[in-house]
Scaffold this active site. Sequence first.
Site, PDB file in Angstrom:
ATOM      1  N   LYS A  80       0.985  -1.062   0.045  1.00 55.37           N
ATOM      2  CA  LYS A  80       0.200  -0.013   0.017  1.00 55.37           C
ATOM      3  C   LYS A  80       0.798   1.235  -0.078  1.00 55.37           C
ATOM      4  O   LYS A  80       1.884   1.239   0.380  1.00 55.37           O
ATOM      5  CB  LYS A  80      -0.882  -0.001   1.142  1.00 55.37           C
ATOM      6  CG  LYS A  80      -2.236   0.940   1.255  1.00 55.37           C
ATOM      7  CD  LYS A  80      -3.312   0.130   0.601  1.00 55.37           C
ATOM      8  CE  LYS A  80      -4.539   1.155   0.339  1.00 55.37           C
ATOM      9  NZ  LYS A  80      -5.696   0.427  -0.225  1.00 55.37           N
ATOM     10  N   GLY A 180     -26.817   1.387   2.249  1.00 51.62           N
ATOM     11  CA  GLY A 180     -26.023   2.286   1.254  1.00 51.62           C
ATOM     12  C   GLY A 180     -26.754   2.107  -0.092  1.00 51.62           C
ATOM     13  O   GLY A 180     -27.070   0.868  -0.438  1.00 51.62           O
ATOM     14  N   VAL A 184     -21.651   0.188  -5.298  1.00 50.95           N
ATOM     15  CA  VAL A 184     -21.580  -1.406  -5.177  1.00 50.95           C
ATOM     16  C   VAL A 184     -23.287  -1.630  -5.158  1.00 50.95           C
ATOM     17  O   VAL A 184     -23.659  -2.540  -5.893  1.00 50.95           O
ATOM     18  CB  VAL A 184     -21.062  -1.814  -4.067  1.00 50.95           C
ATOM     19  CG1 VAL A 184     -21.092  -3.367  -3.656  1.00 50.95           C
ATOM     20  CG2 VAL A 184     -19.354  -1.607  -4.153  1.00 50.95           C
TER      21      VAL A 184
HETATM   22  P1  NAD Z   1     -20.254   4.853  -2.716  1.00 47.56           P
HETATM   23  O1  NAD Z   1     -19.650   6.112  -1.825  1.00 47.56           O
HETATM   24  O2  NAD Z   1     -20.733   4.998  -3.970  1.00 47.56           O
HETATM   25  O3  NAD Z   1     -21.742   4.466  -1.788  1.00 47.56           O
HETATM   26  C1  NAD Z   1     -21.671   4.412  -0.647  1.00 47.56           C
HETATM   27  C2  NAD Z   1     -23.384   4.767   0.012  1.00 47.56           C
HETATM   28  O4  NAD Z   1     -23.420   4.943   1.492  1.00 47.56           O
HETATM   29  C3  NAD Z   1     -23.570   6.453  -0.433  1.00 47.56           C
HETATM   30  O5  NAD Z   1     -24.749   6.654  -1.289  1.00 47.56           O
HETATM   31  C4  NAD Z   1     -23.754   7.041   0.959  1.00 47.56           C
HETATM   32  O6  NAD Z   1     -24.715   8.065   0.895  1.00 47.56           O
HETATM   33  C5  NAD Z   1     -24.228   5.852   1.721  1.00 47.56           C
HETATM   34  N1  NAD Z   1     -24.227   5.924   3.216  1.00 47.56           N
HETATM   35  C6  NAD Z   1     -22.884   6.555   4.036  1.00 47.56           C
HETATM   36  N2  NAD Z   1     -23.278   6.194   5.124  1.00 47.56           N
HETATM   37  C7  NAD Z   1     -24.366   5.794   5.457  1.00 47.56           C
HETATM   38  C8  NAD Z   1     -25.401   5.167   6.696  1.00 47.56           C
HETATM   39  N3  NAD Z   1     -24.637   5.253   7.719  1.00 47.56           N
HETATM   40  N4  NAD Z   1     -26.081   4.610   6.107  1.00 47.56           N
HETATM   41  C9  NAD Z   1     -26.754   4.355   4.822  1.00 47.56           C
HETATM   42  N5  NAD Z   1     -26.201   4.850   3.920  1.00 47.56           N
HETATM   43  C10 NAD Z   1     -24.888   5.630   4.183  1.00 47.56           C
HETATM   44  O7  NAD Z   1     -19.153   3.556  -2.162  1.00 47.56           O
HETATM   45  P2  NAD Z   1     -19.252   2.227  -3.010  1.00 47.56           P
HETATM   46  O8  NAD Z   1     -18.150   2.420  -4.059  1.00 47.56           O
HETATM   47  O9  NAD Z   1     -20.614   1.797  -3.177  1.00 47.56           O
HETATM   48  O10 NAD Z   1     -18.740   1.389  -1.672  1.00 47.56           O
HETATM   49  C11 NAD Z   1     -19.388   0.953  -0.591  1.00 47.56           C
HETATM   50  C12 NAD Z   1     -18.467   0.524   0.482  1.00 47.56           C
HETATM   51  O11 NAD Z   1     -17.802  -0.592  -0.168  1.00 47.56           O
HETATM   52  C13 NAD Z   1     -17.391   1.327   0.936  1.00 47.56           C
HETATM   53  O12 NAD Z   1     -17.217   0.989   2.325  1.00 47.56           O
HETATM   54  C14 NAD Z   1     -16.221   0.809   0.180  1.00 47.56           C
HETATM   55  O13 NAD Z   1     -14.959   0.936   0.787  1.00 47.56           O
HETATM   56  C15 NAD Z   1     -16.378  -0.830  -0.103  1.00 47.56           C
HETATM   57  N6  NAD Z   1     -15.917  -1.214  -1.341  1.00 47.56           N
HETATM   58  C16 NAD Z   1     -16.234  -0.676  -2.267  1.00 47.56           C
HETATM   59  C17 NAD Z   1     -15.457  -1.154  -3.580  1.00 47.56           C
HETATM   60  C18 NAD Z   1     -15.843  -1.110  -4.813  1.00 47.56           C
HETATM   61  O14 NAD Z   1     -15.465  -1.669  -6.039  1.00 47.56           O
HETATM   62  N7  NAD Z   1     -16.658   0.295  -4.999  1.00 47.56           N
HETATM   63  C19 NAD Z   1     -14.441  -2.517  -3.355  1.00 47.56           C
HETATM   64  C20 NAD Z   1     -14.237  -2.661  -1.978  1.00 47.56           C
HETATM   65  C21 NAD Z   1     -14.792  -2.193  -1.099  1.00 47.56           C
END
Ligand code: NAD
Length: 369
Positions: A80, A180, A184
């Site tokens: 990292k 959320g 994803v």
């Molecule tokens: P994103 O930012 O697109 O979506 C997250 C959503 O969660 C947002 O709409 C936000 O408003 C909502 N949110 C935040 N706090 C909240 C709460 N307390 N209650 C309800 N909703 C809430 O992020 P993403 O890319 O969809 O990723 C989601 C999670 O998965 C993150 O933790 C990210 O680190 C993890 N992740 C994502 C990927 C990827 O490919 N995108 C890969 C590995 C891990």
Amino acid sequence: MSVLERMVAGSYEQVVFCTNPEVGLRAIIAIHDTTLGPALGGVRMWPYRTEEDALEDVLRLARGMTYKNALAGLDLGGGKAVILGDPRKDKSEGLLRAFGRCVDSLGGRYVTAEDVGMTPDDMEIILRETPYVTGLPREYNSSGNPSVATAAGVFAGIRAALVHLTGSDSLEGRTVAVQGAGSVASHLVPLLREAGARVILADVYREKAEALAAAHGAEVVDAEEIYDVEADVFSPCALGGILNAQTIPRLRVRAVAGSANNQLSRPEDVELLRQRGILYAPDFVINAGGVINIFDEFMGYDESRALRRVSRLYDVLLAIFRRAEAEGRDPNAVAEAMAEERIARARAWRKPLRAETSRLLAALEARRM
Ligand code: NAD
């Protein structure tokens, strides 16, 4: 503890400090373990309060990547990088290029990728200095948005949890509570609905949840209510730290299986889940779809091949659940042990792996501009 003492205690191979006062670069690259292959892990730019905070973060994250990559079945080690600074104010072409040269100096032992505070455009600048970079804009035949693969991995993990608990992985008639409605979730919800599940959705921006729910026939509750919903599976796909002493007692589900990173507020909270009889899918395993997708770039990206590899997370998680049950241990500890066992086994066939590593790196080098 000194840096060297910490490296010895955590079995880190190499920690590199990079500076370039002319462009304001202060960065740290941590290579945890390269037994399985080049250390792949994103670069994060963040206004760390202290240098100590940055070091702590990069060491923790690099180690996490070793486990994630090992369990995802990839020929990749864990590493990292962190750049100390505010991405909105301190980022410049010079800084990114200086970071790229630092990555290049490691000769492929560390391969970087996009993380918090970085964009695909930034990765394109880094590529001018080093071929050891992934997560480029799509036109580089890169793997693009990782969310599709991440959602596919979570879907596989939910099915693995169901088959372990009930003997059937069918989602017909099952209920999944998704926290959320972001990238994803927007790929996960349709998969769940097409498989026949009832989906209950919440986002702090309620309108986001409502739009996603309307598109796929899901239901919406307030963000705070999602912990109280009666469902088969709770799928956290928002932020980390949401499983804690306040929320775990409220859950009315049989399994927790979602994409969010660092879902447990404290590592020991996994025990609270176990006491309540709730099966926990370790986040760093179930959300590995994104990194599996990136790994496919080393072969010349092919989405269907990447997704086929992602679907194997089903078997990986099932093996973790079964062993955790048989040994009376929590799934996180079992997952870490399984990653360490794969690395230990790989030491025996290290030579052929080295040849594989050279091939992987040659594929990246071929696209140097
Ligand atoms: P994103 O930012 O697109 O979506 C997250 C959503 O969660 C947002 O709409 C936000 O408003 C909502 N949110 C935040 N706090 C909240 C709460 N307390 N209650 C309800 N909703 C809430 O992020 P993403 O890319 O969809 O990723 C989601 C999670 O998965 C993150 O933790 C990210 O680190 C993890 N992740 C994502 C990927 C990827 O490919 N995108 C890969 C590995 C891990």
